[in-house]
Write a protein that holds these residues in place. Sequence first.
Motif, PDB file in Angstrom:
ATOM      1  N   ILE A  18       0.841  -1.204   0.000  1.00 20.65           N
ATOM      2  CA  ILE A  18       0.000   0.000   0.000  1.00 20.65           C
ATOM      3  C   ILE A  18       0.874   1.251   0.000  1.00 20.65           C
ATOM      4  O   ILE A  18       0.590   2.219  -0.710  1.00 20.65           O
ATOM      5  CB  ILE A  18      -0.967  -0.030   1.194  1.00 20.65           C
ATOM      6  CG1 ILE A  18      -1.972  -1.170   1.000  1.00 20.65           C
ATOM      7  CG2 ILE A  18      -1.680   1.317   1.359  1.00 20.65           C
ATOM      8  CD1 ILE A  18      -2.769  -1.500   2.231  1.00 20.65           C
ATOM      9  N   TYR A  26      -6.089   2.383  -2.786  1.00 24.29           N
ATOM     10  CA  TYR A  26      -7.454   2.684  -2.355  1.00 24.29           C
ATOM     11  C   TYR A  26      -8.424   2.670  -3.533  1.00 24.29           C
ATOM     12  O   TYR A  26      -9.613   2.416  -3.357  1.00 24.29           O
ATOM     13  CB  TYR A  26      -7.479   4.009  -1.600  1.00 24.29           C
ATOM     14  CG  TYR A  26      -6.623   3.934  -0.359  1.00 24.29           C
ATOM     15  CD1 TYR A  26      -7.115   3.371   0.816  1.00 24.29           C
ATOM     16  CD2 TYR A  26      -5.296   4.359  -0.378  1.00 24.29           C
ATOM     17  CE1 TYR A  26      -6.323   3.265   1.947  1.00 24.29           C
ATOM     18  CE2 TYR A  26      -4.492   4.255   0.747  1.00 24.29           C
ATOM     19  CZ  TYR A  26      -5.004   3.699   1.902  1.00 24.29           C
ATOM     20  OH  TYR A  26      -4.218   3.583   3.015  1.00 24.29           O
ATOM     21  N   LYS A  27      -7.918   2.922  -4.732  1.00 24.22           N
ATOM     22  CA  LYS A  27      -8.763   2.773  -5.918  1.00 24.22           C
ATOM     23  C   LYS A  27      -9.102   1.301  -6.116  1.00 24.22           C
ATOM     24  O   LYS A  27     -10.221   0.960  -6.484  1.00 24.22           O
ATOM     25  CB  LYS A  27      -8.065   3.343  -7.157  1.00 24.22           C
ATOM     26  CG  LYS A  27      -7.992   4.860  -7.148  1.00 24.22           C
ATOM     27  CD  LYS A  27      -7.348   5.403  -8.399  1.00 24.22           C
ATOM     28  CE  LYS A  27      -7.292   6.921  -8.351  1.00 24.22           C
ATOM     29  NZ  LYS A  27      -6.710   7.489  -9.577  1.00 24.22           N
ATOM     30  N   SER A  29      -9.210  -1.028  -3.697  1.00 20.69           N
ATOM     31  CA  SER A  29     -10.111  -1.488  -2.633  1.00 20.69           C
ATOM     32  C   SER A  29     -11.459  -0.781  -2.692  1.00 20.69           C
ATOM     33  O   SER A  29     -12.404  -1.202  -2.032  1.00 20.69           O
ATOM     34  CB  SER A  29      -9.466  -1.288  -1.264  1.00 20.69           C
ATOM     35  OG  SER A  29      -9.303   0.090  -0.975  1.00 20.69           O
ATOM     36  N   THR A  31     -12.357   2.021  -1.464  1.00 23.20           N
ATOM     37  CA  THR A  31     -12.716   2.594  -0.165  1.00 23.20           C
ATOM     38  C   THR A  31     -11.539   3.422   0.338  1.00 23.20           C
ATOM     39  O   THR A  31     -10.399   3.197  -0.059  1.00 23.20           O
ATOM     40  CB  THR A  31     -13.056   1.499   0.862  1.00 23.20           C
ATOM     41  OG1 THR A  31     -13.383   2.109   2.110  1.00 23.20           O
ATOM     42  CG2 THR A  31     -11.907   0.535   1.093  1.00 23.20           C
ATOM     43  N   SER A  32     -11.825   4.350   1.230  1.00 24.33           N
ATOM     44  CA  SER A  32     -10.747   5.097   1.879  1.00 24.33           C
ATOM     45  C   SER A  32     -10.371   4.455   3.221  1.00 24.33           C
ATOM     46  O   SER A  32      -9.504   4.958   3.922  1.00 24.33           O
ATOM     47  CB  SER A  32     -11.175   6.560   2.097  1.00 24.33           C
ATOM     48  OG  SER A  32     -12.331   6.603   2.913  1.00 24.33           O
ATOM     49  N   ASP A  33     -11.005   3.337   3.536  1.00 23.42           N
ATOM     50  CA  ASP A  33     -10.755   2.629   4.793  1.00 23.42           C
ATOM     51  C   ASP A  33      -9.406   1.902   4.702  1.00 23.42           C
ATOM     52  O   ASP A  33      -9.255   0.932   3.947  1.00 23.42           O
ATOM     53  CB  ASP A  33     -11.888   1.635   5.048  1.00 23.42           C
ATOM     54  CG  ASP A  33     -11.767   0.898   6.373  1.00 23.42           C
ATOM     55  OD1 ASP A  33     -10.627   0.643   6.830  1.00 23.42           O
ATOM     56  OD2 ASP A  33     -12.812   0.548   6.944  1.00 23.42           O
ATOM     57  N   HIS A  34      -8.446   2.378   5.485  1.00 21.88           N
ATOM     58  CA  HIS A  34      -7.089   1.810   5.452  1.00 21.88           C
ATOM     59  C   HIS A  34      -7.092   0.335   5.848  1.00 21.88           C
ATOM     60  O   HIS A  34      -6.418  -0.490   5.207  1.00 21.88           O
ATOM     61  CB  HIS A  34      -6.163   2.623   6.367  1.00 21.88           C
ATOM     62  CG  HIS A  34      -4.739   2.188   6.307  1.00 21.88           C
ATOM     63  ND1 HIS A  34      -3.948   2.359   5.182  1.00 21.88           N
ATOM     64  CD2 HIS A  34      -3.951   1.567   7.228  1.00 21.88           C
ATOM     65  CE1 HIS A  34      -2.745   1.874   5.413  1.00 21.88           C
ATOM     66  NE2 HIS A  34      -2.722   1.380   6.636  1.00 21.88           N
ATOM     67  N   THR A  37      -8.341  -1.854   3.109  1.00 22.80           N
ATOM     68  CA  THR A  37      -7.351  -1.937   2.034  1.00 22.80           C
ATOM     69  C   THR A  37      -6.223  -2.887   2.420  1.00 22.80           C
ATOM     70  O   THR A  37      -5.782  -3.703   1.603  1.00 22.80           O
ATOM     71  CB  THR A  37      -6.829  -0.527   1.698  1.00 22.80           C
ATOM     72  OG1 THR A  37      -7.955   0.304   1.380  1.00 22.80           O
ATOM     73  CG2 THR A  37      -5.868  -0.547   0.531  1.00 22.80           C
ATOM     74  N   HIS A  94     -15.804  -5.816  -3.909  1.00 21.64           N
ATOM     75  CA  HIS A  94     -15.524  -4.393  -3.678  1.00 21.64           C
ATOM     76  C   HIS A  94     -16.300  -3.468  -4.610  1.00 21.64           C
ATOM     77  O   HIS A  94     -16.026  -2.267  -4.665  1.00 21.64           O
ATOM     78  CB  HIS A  94     -14.010  -4.122  -3.789  1.00 21.64           C
ATOM     79  CG  HIS A  94     -13.257  -4.696  -2.630  1.00 21.64           C
ATOM     80  ND1 HIS A  94     -12.939  -3.966  -1.516  1.00 21.64           N
ATOM     81  CD2 HIS A  94     -12.792  -5.945  -2.408  1.00 21.64           C
ATOM     82  CE1 HIS A  94     -12.293  -4.733  -0.662  1.00 21.64           C
ATOM     83  NE2 HIS A  94     -12.193  -5.949  -1.176  1.00 21.64           N
TER      84      HIS A  94
END
Length: 188
Positions: A18, A26-27, A29, A31-34, A37, A94
């Motif tokens: 990552i 993040y694209k 996954s 999501t912006s959720d670390h 990801t 996803h």
Amino acid sequence: MIREAKISDAETIAPLIIQAMGALAYKFSNTSDHNATIKLFEHFFKETNNQYSFENTLVYVNENSELLGSLNAYDGAKLVELRTNFLDYLSTHHGLKNFNPEPETQAGEFYLDTISVSPAAQGKGIGKQLIDAGIILAAELGHTQVGLLVEVDNYKALKLYQNKGFQIKDEKKFIGGSYHHMVYQIFS
């Protein structure tokens, strides 16, 4: 010391992947959720036959057996095959329907996908050793060209790769970003 990755390295390697990918991770996954990801890349690291598999990863460990860096690399001719499971999973789990990123590599090239060093260990030559290991592996597998992408505004990485003998071949668009496609020629 550089060694082949093991499935048990997943928790350490996923954050390194990552880190190397930045916003692209993040694209993928969606999501912006670390944590989500990280879980995505842990999942694929543990699986076989995909770009981010332990099968396609070398790691750097120090004298205390701490894993401090990773290199994910594979034969560019296998990109479509390696990407299929990944994209199918992203579509199913996803919500990335009809997501079909541009090819980042191609046949005739051994591709260095992600190169990453733990922040606490940067500046100690680990990245250079991983790049060297990727070139050696490419040569052992019979490749004569090693390729990678670097963001056009990542001047530090660009300089590192140029110092290692990579040259800019062309520019590529990849998932909305602009990248230098760099190659290293292996001469026997």
